[in-house]
Design a protein around this motif. Structure first.
Motif, PDB file in Angstrom:
ATOM      1  N   VAL B 160       0.844  -1.202   0.000  1.00  9.69           N
ATOM      2  CA  VAL B 160       0.000   0.000   0.000  1.00  9.69           C
ATOM      3  C   VAL B 160       0.884   1.259   0.000  1.00  9.69           C
ATOM      4  O   VAL B 160       0.620   2.224  -0.726  1.00  9.69           O
ATOM      5  N   THR B 161       1.952   1.218   0.792  1.00 13.20           N
ATOM      6  CA  THR B 161       2.843   2.375   0.881  1.00 13.20           C
ATOM      7  C   THR B 161       3.504   2.646  -0.473  1.00 13.20           C
ATOM      8  O   THR B 161       3.606   3.795  -0.923  1.00 13.20           O
ATOM      9  N   PHE B 162       3.927   1.571  -1.102  1.00 11.51           N
ATOM     10  CA  PHE B 162       4.553   1.698  -2.422  1.00 11.51           C
ATOM     11  C   PHE B 162       3.572   2.313  -3.426  1.00 11.51           C
ATOM     12  O   PHE B 162       3.925   3.189  -4.210  1.00 11.51           O
ATOM     13  N   LYS B 163       2.331   1.864  -3.357  1.00 15.18           N
ATOM     14  CA  LYS B 163       1.298   2.393  -4.261  1.00 15.18           C
ATOM     15  C   LYS B 163       1.023   3.867  -3.932  1.00 15.18           C
ATOM     16  O   LYS B 163       0.790   4.679  -4.820  1.00 15.18           O
ATOM     17  N   TYR B 164       1.058   4.184  -2.638  1.00 16.12           N
ATOM     18  CA  TYR B 164       0.789   5.567  -2.222  1.00 16.12           C
ATOM     19  C   TYR B 164       1.870   6.501  -2.770  1.00 16.12           C
ATOM     20  O   TYR B 164       1.582   7.629  -3.160  1.00 16.12           O
ATOM     21  N   ILE B 165       3.084   6.024  -2.818  1.00 17.94           N
ATOM     22  CA  ILE B 165       4.173   6.846  -3.380  1.00 17.94           C
ATOM     23  C   ILE B 165       3.842   7.219  -4.818  1.00 17.94           C
ATOM     24  O   ILE B 165       4.080   8.345  -5.252  1.00 17.94           O
ATOM     25  N   GLU B 166       3.275   6.281  -5.551  1.00 20.01           N
ATOM     26  CA  GLU B 166       2.925   6.530  -6.962  1.00 20.01           C
ATOM     27  C   GLU B 166       1.727   7.449  -7.091  1.00 20.01           C
ATOM     28  O   GLU B 166       1.685   8.312  -7.954  1.00 20.01           O
ATOM     29  N   LEU B 167       0.713   7.237  -6.260  1.00 20.73           N
ATOM     30  CA  LEU B 167      -0.595   7.842  -6.526  1.00 20.73           C
ATOM     31  C   LEU B 167      -1.137   8.748  -5.428  1.00 20.73           C
ATOM     32  O   LEU B 167      -2.156   9.421  -5.638  1.00 20.73           O
ATOM     33  N   GLY B 168      -0.483   8.741  -4.273  1.00 21.63           N
ATOM     34  CA  GLY B 168      -1.049   9.473  -3.130  1.00 21.63           C
ATOM     35  C   GLY B 168      -1.021  10.984  -3.307  1.00 21.63           C
ATOM     36  O   GLY B 168      -0.200  11.530  -4.041  1.00 21.63           O
ATOM     37  N   ASP B 169      -1.939  11.643  -2.618  1.00 18.97           N
ATOM     38  CA  ASP B 169      -2.026  13.114  -2.661  1.00 18.97           C
ATOM     39  C   ASP B 169      -0.834  13.778  -1.977  1.00 18.97           C
ATOM     40  O   ASP B 169      -0.368  14.819  -2.402  1.00 18.97           O
ATOM     41  N   HIS B 170      -0.381  13.175  -0.872  1.00 16.00           N
ATOM     42  CA  HIS B 170       0.642  13.830  -0.055  1.00 16.00           C
ATOM     43  C   HIS B 170       2.038  13.297  -0.418  1.00 16.00           C
ATOM     44  O   HIS B 170       2.234  12.080  -0.469  1.00 16.00           O
ATOM     45  N   PRO B 171       2.987  14.202  -0.656  1.00 13.40           N
ATOM     46  CA  PRO B 171       4.344  13.720  -0.992  1.00 13.40           C
ATOM     47  C   PRO B 171       5.008  13.022   0.201  1.00 13.40           C
ATOM     48  O   PRO B 171       5.071  13.596   1.293  1.00 13.40           O
ATOM     49  N   ILE B 172       5.448  11.820  -0.007  1.00 13.68           N
ATOM     50  CA  ILE B 172       6.160  11.087   1.056  1.00 13.68           C
ATOM     51  C   ILE B 172       7.427  10.468   0.461  1.00 13.68           C
ATOM     52  O   ILE B 172       7.571  10.393  -0.758  1.00 13.68           O
ATOM     53  N   CYS B 173       8.314  10.048   1.336  1.00 11.32           N
ATOM     54  CA  CYS B 173       9.448   9.266   0.849  1.00 11.32           C
ATOM     55  C   CYS B 173       9.638   8.095   1.797  1.00 11.32           C
ATOM     56  O   CYS B 173       9.077   8.094   2.903  1.00 11.32           O
ATOM     57  N   LEU B 174      10.373   7.110   1.363  1.00 15.55           N
ATOM     58  CA  LEU B 174      10.593   5.978   2.272  1.00 15.55           C
ATOM     59  C   LEU B 174      12.001   5.413   2.113  1.00 15.55           C
ATOM     60  O   LEU B 174      12.654   5.574   1.071  1.00 15.55           O
ATOM     61  N   PHE B 175      12.439   4.790   3.187  1.00 16.45           N
ATOM     62  CA  PHE B 175      13.774   4.200   3.239  1.00 16.45           C
ATOM     63  C   PHE B 175      13.634   2.761   3.720  1.00 16.45           C
ATOM     64  O   PHE B 175      12.952   2.519   4.725  1.00 16.45           O
ATOM     65  N   HIS B 176      14.227   1.871   2.987  1.00 12.52           N
ATOM     66  CA  HIS B 176      14.155   0.465   3.379  1.00 12.52           C
ATOM     67  C   HIS B 176      15.488   0.053   3.979  1.00 12.52           C
ATOM     68  O   HIS B 176      16.538   0.160   3.330  1.00 12.52           O
ATOM     69  N   SER B 177      15.439  -0.369   5.226  1.00  7.35           N
ATOM     70  CA  SER B 177      16.684  -0.791   5.887  1.00  7.35           C
ATOM     71  C   SER B 177      16.597  -2.259   6.278  1.00  7.35           C
ATOM     72  O   SER B 177      15.527  -2.744   6.664  1.00  7.35           O
ATOM     73  N   TYR B 178      17.736  -2.932   6.160  1.00 17.22           N
ATOM     74  CA  TYR B 178      17.805  -4.345   6.526  1.00 17.22           C
ATOM     75  C   TYR B 178      19.085  -4.572   7.309  1.00 17.22           C
ATOM     76  O   TYR B 178      20.157  -4.115   6.889  1.00 17.22           O
ATOM     77  N   ASN B 179      18.935  -5.227   8.429  1.00 16.53           N
ATOM     78  CA  ASN B 179      20.119  -5.504   9.266  1.00 16.53           C
ATOM     79  C   ASN B 179      20.928  -4.239   9.525  1.00 16.53           C
ATOM     80  O   ASN B 179      22.140  -4.228   9.328  1.00 16.53           O
ATOM     81  N   LYS B 180      20.274  -3.183   9.882  1.00 23.08           N
ATOM     82  CA  LYS B 180      20.925  -1.906  10.233  1.00 23.08           C
ATOM     83  C   LYS B 180      21.653  -1.246   9.058  1.00 23.08           C
ATOM     84  O   LYS B 180      22.621  -0.505   9.232  1.00 23.08           O
ATOM     85  N   THR B 181      21.232  -1.560   7.850  1.00 21.60           N
ATOM     86  CA  THR B 181      21.826  -0.920   6.668  1.00 21.60           C
ATOM     87  C   THR B 181      20.716  -0.441   5.742  1.00 21.60           C
ATOM     88  O   THR B 181      19.767  -1.194   5.483  1.00 21.60           O
ATOM     89  N   VAL B 182      20.844   0.794   5.264  1.00 18.46           N
ATOM     90  CA  VAL B 182      19.843   1.310   4.325  1.00 18.46           C
ATOM     91  C   VAL B 182      20.090   0.640   2.972  1.00 18.46           C
ATOM     92  O   VAL B 182      21.192   0.671   2.442  1.00 18.46           O
ATOM     93  N   LYS B 183      19.020   0.003   2.468  1.00 15.66           N
ATOM     94  CA  LYS B 183      19.168  -0.735   1.217  1.00 15.66           C
ATOM     95  C   LYS B 183      18.681   0.071   0.021  1.00 15.66           C
ATOM     96  O   LYS B 183      19.166  -0.104  -1.093  1.00 15.66           O
ATOM     97  N   TYR B 184      17.692   0.903   0.267  1.00 13.90           N
ATOM     98  CA  TYR B 184      17.016   1.525  -0.858  1.00 13.90           C
ATOM     99  C   TYR B 184      16.180   2.679  -0.364  1.00 13.90           C
ATOM    100  O   TYR B 184      15.724   2.663   0.770  1.00 13.90           O
ATOM    101  N   TRP B 185      16.002   3.697  -1.181  1.00 14.59           N
ATOM    102  CA  TRP B 185      15.032   4.735  -0.825  1.00 14.59           C
ATOM    103  C   TRP B 185      14.225   5.137  -2.050  1.00 14.59           C
ATOM    104  O   TRP B 185      14.658   4.943  -3.182  1.00 14.59           O
TER     105      TRP B 185
END
Lengths: 133, 267
Positions: B160-185
């Motif tokens: 849902v969050t991923f879809k919201y980034i594409e289509l949502g009214d409010h600008p948001i960003c997200l960061f994906h971290s795994y094992n204490k390391t940022v993998k992707y934003w």
């Protein structure tokens, strides 16, 4: 009186049913009906019904096919037919399945379905499909 | 304006062709049967789902150990994507890696374009863009909005969050971290702030994500919207003051995989 009313109602309905479809649509539009929207809804509905009908038939066919496969293996075990038993044993060995599957005589049809899966199952389905056709 | 990718356009066409607006209340098993394939639930090792094409028959095997309905639905939808778009693949195994939205580019290239397409397909099949857009339109962004959308569409908070980034009214960003390391934003196209690339680095010390990695802290639903500084995840210009901004971080945490998705937005 009731009969007269029924006859009039029937007459009016038949009159409308025999009218040109464009005239009926125009009349409905004049009464505030969104004909295009209704058309689209009906079209969607009929597509869905057709899809569901096909889905139910396909599901039944596959369920029967899977039962048939399990039955064939069950029969082969009961009649001690070498080739299917050997195939089943090989599948069990290849997949390193648990000990519960080692005793072929006690295998239920569900367990047989459990053992035969993946590519082997699809190939068997294709083969039996041909026989049924 | 809704933009369709190859995968999402394919899902949209499939729904339209068969008269569906959405599949929210339609059993996916029956949908698969209607497409000429069969779903079987089986114990599977290192795999959530796979598709096996025969000459005439096709089987979709789904791991019966998947406990979350939302994940099961996404796995099935992903395999339907392969069924519709990638006929001819002999045996195909899908797991967390292939179905993750947040693989880095290196991994994405490795897993191939087909996985990306199948994910886009699954997202559109389960959350048709036009309906998604209408459902969120005019509603203030909050973690609860994401939860409500997730319940409505029967999909995970992550998708849902991923879809919201594409289509949502409010600008948001997200960061994906795994094992204490940022993998992707990722960020919404209208997100107006500069993001410092922290890929392959540890999450910021004062981030909510780091609170989980360092202290195992998981906030309750009521407290899941946590205030943060702009400088926590974003660039603070020389002339800017952290006190002049209202930024928040909401973390979607999956302890089993040790992953955190930090959703960051300004109010």
């Amino acid at each position: 009186m009731d009969k007269l009313k029924q006859n009039i109602d029937k007459g009016i309905t038949e009159f409308y049913l025999n009218l040109d479809i464009d005239i009926i649509k125009k009349s409905l539009e004049e009464d505030g009906v969104d004909v295009l929207n209704e058309d689209e809804k009906i079209s969607k509905f009929s597509k869905r019904i057709k899809f569901m009908n096909n889905a139910i038939i396909a599901k039944e066919k596959t369920d029967n096919l899977l039962d048939l496969i399990a039955n064939k293996f069950r029969e082969a075990i009961d009649k001690n037919i070498d080739k299917p038993i050997a195939s089943l044993k090989k599948l069990i060995e290849d997949k390193e399945l648990s000990v519960q599957f080692r005793n072929l005589d006690k295998l239920t049809e569900d367990e047989i379905k459990e053992i035969i899966k993946g590519k082997n199952l699809v190939d068997l389905m294709d083969e039996l499909d041909k026989e049924i056709d | 304006m809704i933009k369709y990718t190859k995968g999402s356009a394919c899902a949209r066409n499939l729904l339209l062709e068969n008269g569906f607006d959405d599949l929210i209340d339609f059993p996916l098993d029956l949908f698969v049967s209607g497409l000429g394939a069969t779903i079987l639930y089986k114990p599977m090792i290192n795999s959530d789902g796979r598709i096996i094409f025969g000459k005439k028959n096709t089987i979709i095997e789904i791991n019966d150990g998947i406990s979350f309905e939302a994940k099961k639905r996404f796995t099935i939808a992903h395999e339907i994507g392969h069924l519709i778009m990638h006929k001819g693949i002999d045996i195909h195994n899908d797991n967390e890696a292939t179905m993750s939205w947040f693989n880095n580019k290196e991994k994405q290239a490795k897993n191939g374009r087909v996985e990306y397409e199948a994910n886009q397909f699954a997202s559109e099949l389960l959350m048709p863009s036009a309906i998604f857009y209408e459902k969120q339109k005019g509603i203030k962004f909050s973690p609860q909005l994401l939860r409500d959308l997730s319940i409505f569409f029967k999909t995970s908070l992550t998708s849902v969050t991923f879809k919201y980034i594409e289509l949502g009214d409010h600008p948001i960003c997200l960061f994906h971290s795994y094992n204490k390391t940022v993998k992707y934003w990722m960020r919404n196209i209208d997100f107006p702030h500069f993001i410092i690339d922290k890929t392959k680095l540890v999450p910021p010390e004062d981030s909510v994500a780091m609170e989980f990695f360092e202290k195992g802290k998981i906030y309750t639903k009521e407290k899941s919207k946590q205030p943060i500084w702009k400088s926590t995840w974003l660039e603070l210009k020389n002339w800017e003051n952290d006190n002049d901004f209202n930024f928040y971080e909401f973390c979607i945490i999956t302890p089993m995989y040790n992953t955190v998705i930090s959703v960051v937005w300004e109010e």
